[in-house]
Design an enzyme around this catalytic site. Structure first.
Site, PDB file in Angstrom:
ATOM      1  CB  ALA A 199      -1.170  -0.070   1.250  1.00  0.00           C
ATOM      2  CE1 TYR A 209      -8.090   7.527   2.135  1.00  0.00           C
ATOM      3  CE2 TYR A 209      -5.912   8.609   2.207  1.00  0.00           C
ATOM      4  CZ  TYR A 209      -7.357   8.551   2.506  1.00  0.00           C
ATOM      5  OH  TYR A 209      -7.836   9.362   3.446  1.00  0.00           O
ATOM      6  CB  THR A 253      -2.191  10.592   0.892  1.00  0.00           C
ATOM      7  OG1 THR A 253      -2.546   9.360   1.359  1.00  0.00           O
ATOM      8  CG2 THR A 253      -3.167  11.538   1.323  1.00  0.00           C
ATOM      9  CE  LYS A 254      -1.993   4.287   0.879  1.00  0.00           C
ATOM     10  NZ  LYS A 254      -1.455   3.835   1.981  1.00  0.00           N
ATOM     11  CG  ASN A 255       4.826   7.463  -3.507  1.00  0.00           C
ATOM     12  OD1 ASN A 255       4.264   7.931  -2.147  1.00  0.00           O
ATOM     13  ND2 ASN A 255       6.130   7.312  -3.600  1.00  0.00           N
TER      14      ASN A 255
END
Length: 364
Positions: free
Chosen positions: A161, A185, A187-189
């Site tokens: 994740a 999600y 905010t993920k890279n």
């Protein structure tokens, strides 16, 4: 005081992609196909290809990616799955929701990832799998873990994740295990504009089972072969992810550059992530540790700097896991009580990070 440097600004982060997003959205509206259409198929193919793998299945979110991976294994109820004691609770919830037993193993205090040297002592006759979590954007030390899974014939599930594009000895996170679960999600890279997830698997048979499990256990409409779920990556999120996927390496490179400033200029008073040539850390989170964590967080906030804590409560101390509240995991407790996540985003500039460093060094 208002924040001059927020921890994250999704609006700023996604600004470079807005024109492409709007074009894709207009095409999406004009096409009129909203669930499991061409956009999902294209993203699945491209995401698998990025990892030099053949099979990827889009699902609704990262938790479902873990649940469906475990469900695909069809483990007997009450089987044990080894998980790190300091992971985000989603890893543990997936195990519990499949009526399996999570067995906590402490991390390496330097990397925050599962300590391979402690795994075998936790293995019992009921152990069926190891779930590694590539925490904060750094891969686990996979060679000794793979040795264990092969020797004892355990399934290996990767929680990726936070590790899009991270590598261990040149090999991408998500390519070691029988299954690899990803969250997109925002905010993920590699972040969507809502919840989204995917599973990478190794075999065609697992691929077909996962495709059915995510869609009510159905391969053909109204024909249900399995007791499945409604966990489908929708078309619009898949289309947005397809836009951002070609930029993932650029996003990671930017975050690595910002992290390099912290490594180079931050005083040694602050414990920084370990750097090792075998690991490409992609810094989904740049964390420091300090015994005065809460005071430092307040100090930075008073000076207009946003921070986060990943995570303030160790899993075994969560109310939801009350059965484990009496267990002792001192390394996990130490990490959770001292860790602080600093700004390190695709939306941040080098000047932003240098300002944060100056404030922290003044505190020290």
């Amino acid at each position: 005081m208002s924040l001059t440097i927020p921890y994250e600004s999704l609006k700023t982060l996604n600004k470079p992609f807005e024109t492409e997003f709007k074009t894709k959205f207009n095409n999406f509206l004009a096409h009129g196909w909203y669930i499991l259409g061409n956009e999902v198929a294209v993203f699945e193919k491209d995401f698998a290809a990025y990892h030099h793998e053949k099979y990827a299945v889009g699902v609704a979110n990262g938790l479902d990616a873990l649940v469906l991976s475990l469900r695909c294994c069809n483990f007997p109820e009450g089987s044990e799955v080894i998980v790190p004691s300091n992971t985000y609770i989603a890893s543990i919830l997936a195990v519990l929701q499949c009526k399996l037993i999570p067995v906590f193993v402490e991390p390496d205090i330097q990397t925050y990832n599962l300590d391979p040297k402690k795994i075998e002592a936790a293995i019992t006759a009921k152990t069926v799998a190891i779930m590694v979590v590539h925490l904060y954007g750094q891969c686990c030390e996979m060679d000794p873990i793979l040795t264990i899974t092969k020797k004892i014939k355990l399934k290996l599930i990767e929680d990726c994740a936070q590790a899009h594009g991270a590598t261990y000895k040149g090999r991408l996170a998500g390519t070691f295990g029988d299954f690899a679960a990803f969250s997109f999600y925002p905010t993920k890279n590699l972040g969507a504009l809502g919840d989204a997830g995917a599973v990478i698997c190794k075999t065609e048979s697992d691929y077909e089972i996962l495709r059915q499990l995510r869609n009510y256990g159905s391969e053909k409409k109204y024909h249900n072969n399995l007791v499945g779920y409604n966990s489908r990556l929708d078309e619009i999120q898949a289309s947005f992810l397809s836009i951002k996927l070609p930029y993932l390496d650029q996003i990671n490179t930017h975050k690595i550059k910002l992290a390099g400033l912290y490594h180079e200029k931050l005083k040694e008073t602050f414990i920084r992530p370990v750097v090792d040539q075998d690991f490409k850390h992609v810094y989904h989170i740049f964390n420091i540790r300090h015994p005065e964590r809460d005071r430092i967080k307040s100090y930075l906030s008073d000076n207009g700097i946003g921070t986060e804590i990943h995570y303030p409560i160790a899993p075994h101390q969560q109310k939801a896991l009350s059965a484990m509240n009496q267990m002792d995991f001192p390394l996990s407790s130490e990490i959770h009580s001292t860790t602080l996540s600093l700004p390190c985003s695709f939306a941040h500039t080098e000047a932003d990070i240098l300002h944060v460093i100056d404030l922290l060094n003044a505190y020290a």
